[in-house]
Design a protein around this motif. Structure first.
Motif, PDB file in Angstrom:
ATOM      1  N   GLU B  67      14.647  13.205  28.859  1.00 52.41           N
ATOM      2  CA  GLU B  67      15.721  12.859  29.792  1.00 52.41           C
ATOM      3  C   GLU B  67      16.114  14.056  30.649  1.00 52.41           C
ATOM      4  N   LEU B  68      16.168  15.210  30.005  1.00 49.33           N
ATOM      5  CA  LEU B  68      16.510  16.419  30.740  1.00 49.33           C
ATOM      6  C   LEU B  68      15.484  16.678  31.849  1.00 49.33           C
ATOM      7  N   ALA B  69      14.207  16.630  31.454  1.00 51.49           N
ATOM      8  CA  ALA B  69      13.152  16.911  32.431  1.00 51.49           C
ATOM      9  C   ALA B  69      13.169  15.890  33.562  1.00 51.49           C
ATOM     10  N   ALA B  70      13.427  14.613  33.210  1.00 52.91           N
ATOM     11  CA  ALA B  70      13.477  13.583  34.253  1.00 52.91           C
ATOM     12  C   ALA B  70      14.614  13.865  35.227  1.00 52.91           C
ATOM     13  N   LEU B  71      15.771  14.254  34.660  1.00 58.59           N
ATOM     14  CA  LEU B  71      16.928  14.555  35.507  1.00 58.59           C
ATOM     15  C   LEU B  71      16.644  15.719  36.453  1.00 58.59           C
ATOM     16  N   PHE B  74      12.822  14.556  38.754  1.00 60.96           N
ATOM     17  CA  PHE B  74      12.651  13.431  39.679  1.00 60.96           C
ATOM     18  C   PHE B  74      13.941  12.756  40.124  1.00 60.96           C
ATOM     19  N   ASP B  75      15.050  13.026  39.425  1.00 58.44           N
ATOM     20  CA  ASP B  75      16.240  12.224  39.680  1.00 58.44           C
ATOM     21  C   ASP B  75      16.662  12.246  41.153  1.00 58.44           C
ATOM     22  N   GLU B  76      16.715  11.050  41.735  1.00 57.95           N
ATOM     23  CA  GLU B  76      17.052  10.930  43.161  1.00 57.95           C
ATOM     24  C   GLU B  76      18.526  11.249  43.409  1.00 57.95           C
ATOM     25  N   ASP B  77      19.360  11.092  42.385  1.00 57.03           N
ATOM     26  CA  ASP B  77      20.791  11.344  42.569  1.00 57.03           C
ATOM     27  C   ASP B  77      21.165  12.796  42.329  1.00 57.03           C
ATOM     28  N   ASN B  78      20.220  13.562  41.834  1.00 54.28           N
ATOM     29  CA  ASN B  78      20.479  14.977  41.606  1.00 54.28           C
ATOM     30  C   ASN B  78      19.892  15.782  42.769  1.00 54.28           C
ATOM     31  N   ILE B  82      13.702  18.789  41.357  1.00 50.00           N
ATOM     32  CA  ILE B  82      12.546  19.387  42.034  1.00 50.00           C
ATOM     33  C   ILE B  82      12.064  18.486  43.170  1.00 50.00           C
ATOM     34  N   ALA B  83      12.003  17.184  42.895  1.00 57.23           N
ATOM     35  CA  ALA B  83      11.510  16.270  43.928  1.00 57.23           C
ATOM     36  C   ALA B  83      12.423  16.280  45.148  1.00 57.23           C
ATOM     37  N   ARG B  84      13.734  16.269  44.910  1.00 55.05           N
ATOM     38  CA  ARG B  84      14.659  16.286  46.043  1.00 55.05           C
ATOM     39  C   ARG B  84      14.573  17.606  46.815  1.00 55.05           C
ATOM     40  N   CYS B  85      14.452  18.718  46.082  1.00 53.27           N
ATOM     41  CA  CYS B  85      14.373  20.016  46.762  1.00 53.27           C
ATOM     42  C   CYS B  85      13.102  20.125  47.602  1.00 53.27           C
ATOM     43  N   ILE B  86      11.991  19.620  47.053  1.00 47.93           N
ATOM     44  CA  ILE B  86      10.745  19.674  47.835  1.00 47.93           C
ATOM     45  C   ILE B  86      10.886  18.800  49.075  1.00 47.93           C
ATOM     46  N   SER B 119       4.652  10.980  38.177  1.00 50.63           N
ATOM     47  CA  SER B 119       5.778  10.296  37.538  1.00 50.63           C
ATOM     48  C   SER B 119       6.065  10.991  36.221  1.00 50.63           C
ATOM     49  N   MET B 120       7.277  10.838  35.748  1.00 48.77           N
ATOM     50  CA  MET B 120       7.686  11.476  34.502  1.00 48.77           C
ATOM     51  C   MET B 120       6.766  11.049  33.357  1.00 48.77           C
TER      52      MET B 120
END
Lengths: 499, 323
Positions: B67-71, B74-78, B82-86, B119-120
């Motif tokens: 859960e931590l790694a997913a947050l 990939f988490d779109e709300d965070n 990493i995904a949002r920052c990229i 994907s996670m």
């Protein structure tokens, strides 16, 4: 030599008996760029044709994949508006080049120079005295009622009297093999970046083939564009050492944004958005880290309507307030000039042959497509009676929008268009359905013919410069005549041979 | 250089630096937790969430490393995932594509495509380390291309500003969060115990500092030495002092290039922070309270950011016409 050479068949065999990868290549009424009517390859395609017989479909697919990947990684994409996520797609690229002989190109080039000169003279005339309207060569009403006529431009002088600095004329090849103009595109034509990107990829994917053919280069486009813009600088700024040229883009959400960045880099100029610009005392500035810097020439990639909210559309966030006044005072050049759209109105199009004769006293070199004006009662009657055979177009639209292709339409669509035409006859024209020529494309491991057009790019500074080639657009769906990228079109590299 | 372009370069660089930081912290975390007690692992996760997502995030909702790694990945709300920052780095790179070179753009674009296609579940089935390692390498590749190929003009300096302002803030933050949780535990003992040792090494590795630290202090891991190294070392690229030096150099270069009278203001501000670090002693920092010193550093960084904006990016006409 690979094993496929076993399948080599003499070039004289009939199309129906052709081997892989040409098994599904059939001729029809359209002019075929690859094959003569008797099924033998045209001389300029012969080498390519035999090379294709030697390559296995696997090898060809591999090259296609490598080309696609290269476009994706470079981010050579366009934005699909209908998709809420703003998905970027690569502009489909077809592997096989379209080849134009030196002789064919010579005709095209002379024809384009003639046409652009005449249209430019026409624009100058209608915004200064309108002699051609007084002489009743073009109906006064037709020009003044055009959606793109800008009364604000009346009496305004533009540098060197050049209105159309950049044109992307759409040419098609008729069943008789002659080139004809389909649309003039004098406002903000796009696609030059795809032409250049296609060429870069082509040279990587088929280096030997390219080298063998002696194709005329395109790489100088950026420099030629820059030179033309420089030549169009306001008079008192001509030759200034700090002359500043910028490309004005609507921004990252525009479908052609890739092209804007690409061209700005090719020209070595700043890409600006409206919010970077500011007008003070009728001088246009851009906001830089070192303060405000004067801007002299704006290669604008936004429409007239959006340039200046204080003069045109007030809701526009794309331009900057005050640009029009700076333009009026001759302190900044807009390229293309404002108001050029009146000359690529599809109803005015019908008069271009007359316009050429009127200003240049020459016969047009390039053909026009027969055009019915719905504003004329007799012609409208004919159009309404033949909707299933004709192509009907809205006069002020582009990009394949607002169009009915009669033979491919439903009764319901025809009824809709009949209503539209009757309601606003000035807004519509009709043309016979033209079978665009077909060129070989590599699709699903086969070489198949698809309909194509050709958009060469014409630059007009202190002289006219034309790029040898242009963007060949392809209707990738079998049987389709629509080549626009928004409607399932792709493109391919266009080779103009040196001799 | 257009102000808007400077702004985009700055944020592109900041977001990529953040990717580097978040990626490394997760990667390090996943190598440490297998050796930890449930309780220590939970505290560790809490610290990461506080530091990388925010104080307000309901930490108890995260009960596993998956859960931590997913947050964090990939988490779109965070906004710091990493995904949002990229994606944010790419959004900032896109409007300046003609300013950065095509290799830089392709590198960012490839990172974006890679994470979009991951994907996670895939990462977890394979070896998560490989995924995070690759992202880290990709950031370094980008920074390498930037260093090798970009002219040392204003654009390059705005890229440096973004990178080092982000880095100074992150190193300070990592130190702050870990010390708050761990420091008292080791205060009493002379040598740190095995479990805490693991955490201190984790802090160093999270700041890409373990190997460099060992060269200076040997493997003798001591809280004071860690503070000294991560805040005051002038040679190590992830230390706060190194970052502030780099920020000041770039501000200097931008001031010269733009001939902006007001540049002196922002330069002085960075200079003051630099001088503080030049003459600081680790003992003094620890005595006056590490937390308040770190907070001071973070506030100063925020001030520098604000004044850069007032001076170069968001000024109005009343300011001036360029020479």
């Amino acid at each position: 030599m690979d094993s496929d050479s076993d399948f080599f068949i003499p070039a004289s065999s009939s199309p129906s008996g052709m081997s892989a990868p040409f098994a599904s290549y059939h001729l029809d009424d359209a002019y075929d760029e690859l094959l003569e009517p008797n099924g033998t390859p045209r001389p300029q395609y012969e080498f390519l044709y035999h090379r294709l017989l030697e390559l296995t479909p696997q090898e060809l697919s591999q090259r296609q994949r490598s080309a696609d990947l290269s476009f994706l990684h470079q981010g050579i994409t366009f934005t699909v508006y209908s998709d809420s996520r703003g998905t970027e797609r690569i502009f489909p690229y077809d592997l096989l080049p379209r080849i134009i002989t030196a002789q064919e190109w010579d005709t095209i080039e002379r024809g384009l120079i003639q046409r652009i000169m005449a249209l430019n003279l026409f624009l100058h005339d209608i915004y200064h005295g309108a002699q051609i309207l007084k002489d009743k060569v073009v109906p006064h009403e037709l020009v003044r009622s055009s959606k793109h006529f800008r009364k604000q431009m009346l009496g305004i002088n533009v540098p060197h009297d050049v209105y159309v600095a950049v044109t992307g004329t759409d040419l098609i090849r008729m069943p008789n093999g002659r080139f004809a103009v389909l649309e003039d595109n004098l406002r903000v034509p796009s696609g030059a970046s795809y032409m250049l990107a296609n060429r870069q990829v082509m040279k990587r994917v088929f280096p030997n083939l390219f080298n063998h053919y002696g194709v005329r280069p395109l790489e100088f486009y950026g420099q030629a564009l820059l030179t033309s813009m420089r030549e169009l600088a306001p008079k008192d700024r001509a030759g200034a050492s700090d002359l500043t040229i910028v490309l004005l883009s609507p921004g990252v959400f525009n479908s052609a944004y890739f092209e804007h960045t690409f061209l700005a880099r090719q020209m070595g100029v700043q890409l600006v958005e409206g919010r970077d610009l500011m007008v003070h005392d009728n001088i246009v500035y851009m906001r830089t880290t070192a303060g405000l810097q004067r801007v002299d020439v704006i290669y604008r990639r936004i429409d007239d309507d959006f340039i200046d909210p204080s003069v045109f559309r007030q809701d526009s966030m794309l331009g900057a307030a005050g640009i029009f006044n700076a333009y009026l005072h001759g302190n900044v050049t807009l390229a293309n000039a404002l108001g050029t759209g009146v000359a690529d109105d599809k109803a005015v199009y019908a008069y271009v042959p007359a316009i050429v004769r009127y200003y240049l006293n020459e016969d047009p070199i390039l053909d026009n497509i027969e055009t019915y004006l719905c504003s004329d009662d007799d012609q409208r009657e004919y159009v309404l009676a033949n909707l299933d055979k004709l192509v009907v177009k809205a006069v002020g639209e582009s990009g394949g929008y607002g169009m009915l292709v009669g033979p491919h339409s439903t009764a319901e669509q025809r009824a809709d268009f009949a209503r539209l035409v009757k309601a606003q006859p000035r807004n519509y024209i009709a043309q016979p359905t033209i079978q665009l020529s077909r060129a070989p494309c590599f699709l699903d491991n086969q070489v198949e013919p698809r309909h194509v057009d050709l958009r060469p790019y014409i630059l007009y500074g202190s002289q006219i410069r034309i790029l040898p080639g242009g963007l060949t657009r392809v209707a990738l769906r079998r049987g389709s005549l629509v080549v626009n990228s928004s409607q399932g079109g792709g493109s391919k590299d266009t080779w103009v041979l040196g001799q | 250089m257009l102000s808007r372009v400077a702004d985009s370069l700055y944020w592109m660089s900041r977001y990529l630096e953040r990717v580097d930081h978040v990626t490394r912290l997760i990667d390090v975390h996943l190598t440490i937790v297998p050796e930890q007690s449930t309780e220590a692992a939970h505290r560790r996760r809490s610290r990461l969430v506080t530091s990388l997502v925010g104080e307000k995030y309901p930490v108890d909702a995260i009960t596993s490393d998956f859960e931590l790694a997913a947050l964090l990945t990939f988490d779109e709300d965070n906004p710091n995932s990493i995904a949002r920052c990229i994606a944010s780095a790419r959004e900032n790179a896109r409007p300046v594509r003609e300013q950065i070179n095509s290799q830089m753009w392709e590198q960012i674009n490839q990172m974006y495509l890679y994470i979009q296609n991951s994907s996670m579940a895939d990462i977890w089935v394979g070896e998560p380390h490989q995924f995070y390692h690759r992202i880290n390498q990709d950031v370094y590749r980008f920074q390498g291309i930037t260093d090798s190929r970009v002219s040392r003009d204003q654009g390059w300096h705005f890229i440096q500003l973004g990178k080092y302002i982000e880095r100074a803030a992150e190193t300070a933050d990592a130190l702050n969060v870990d010390f708050r949780d761990l420091y008292r535990a080791s205060l009493a003992v002379d040598a740190v115990d095995q479990n805490t040792y693991l955490e201190w090494v984790g802090l160093l590795r999270g700041c890409a500092a373990y190997e460099a630290y060992s060269k200076v202090y040997t493997a003798n891991v001591q809280p004071n030495s860690i503070v000294e190294f991560l805040i005051l070392n002038p040679e190590f690229p992830y230390s706060v002092r190194f970052a502030i030096n780099a920020i000041q150099k770039s501000l200097d270069a931008i001031g010269v290039a733009t001939e902006t009278p007001k540049s002196a203001r922002v330069y002085r501000l960075a200079g003051r922070l630099r001088a503080t670090l030049d003459y600081a002693q680790v003992e003094e920092i620890m005595e006056s309270g590490l937390g308040s010193s770190l907070l001071e550093i973070q506030n100063r960084c925020a001030e520098i950011h604000d004044i850069i904006y007032q001076t170069y990016i968001a000024y109005t006409y009343s300011d001036r016409v360029a020479k």
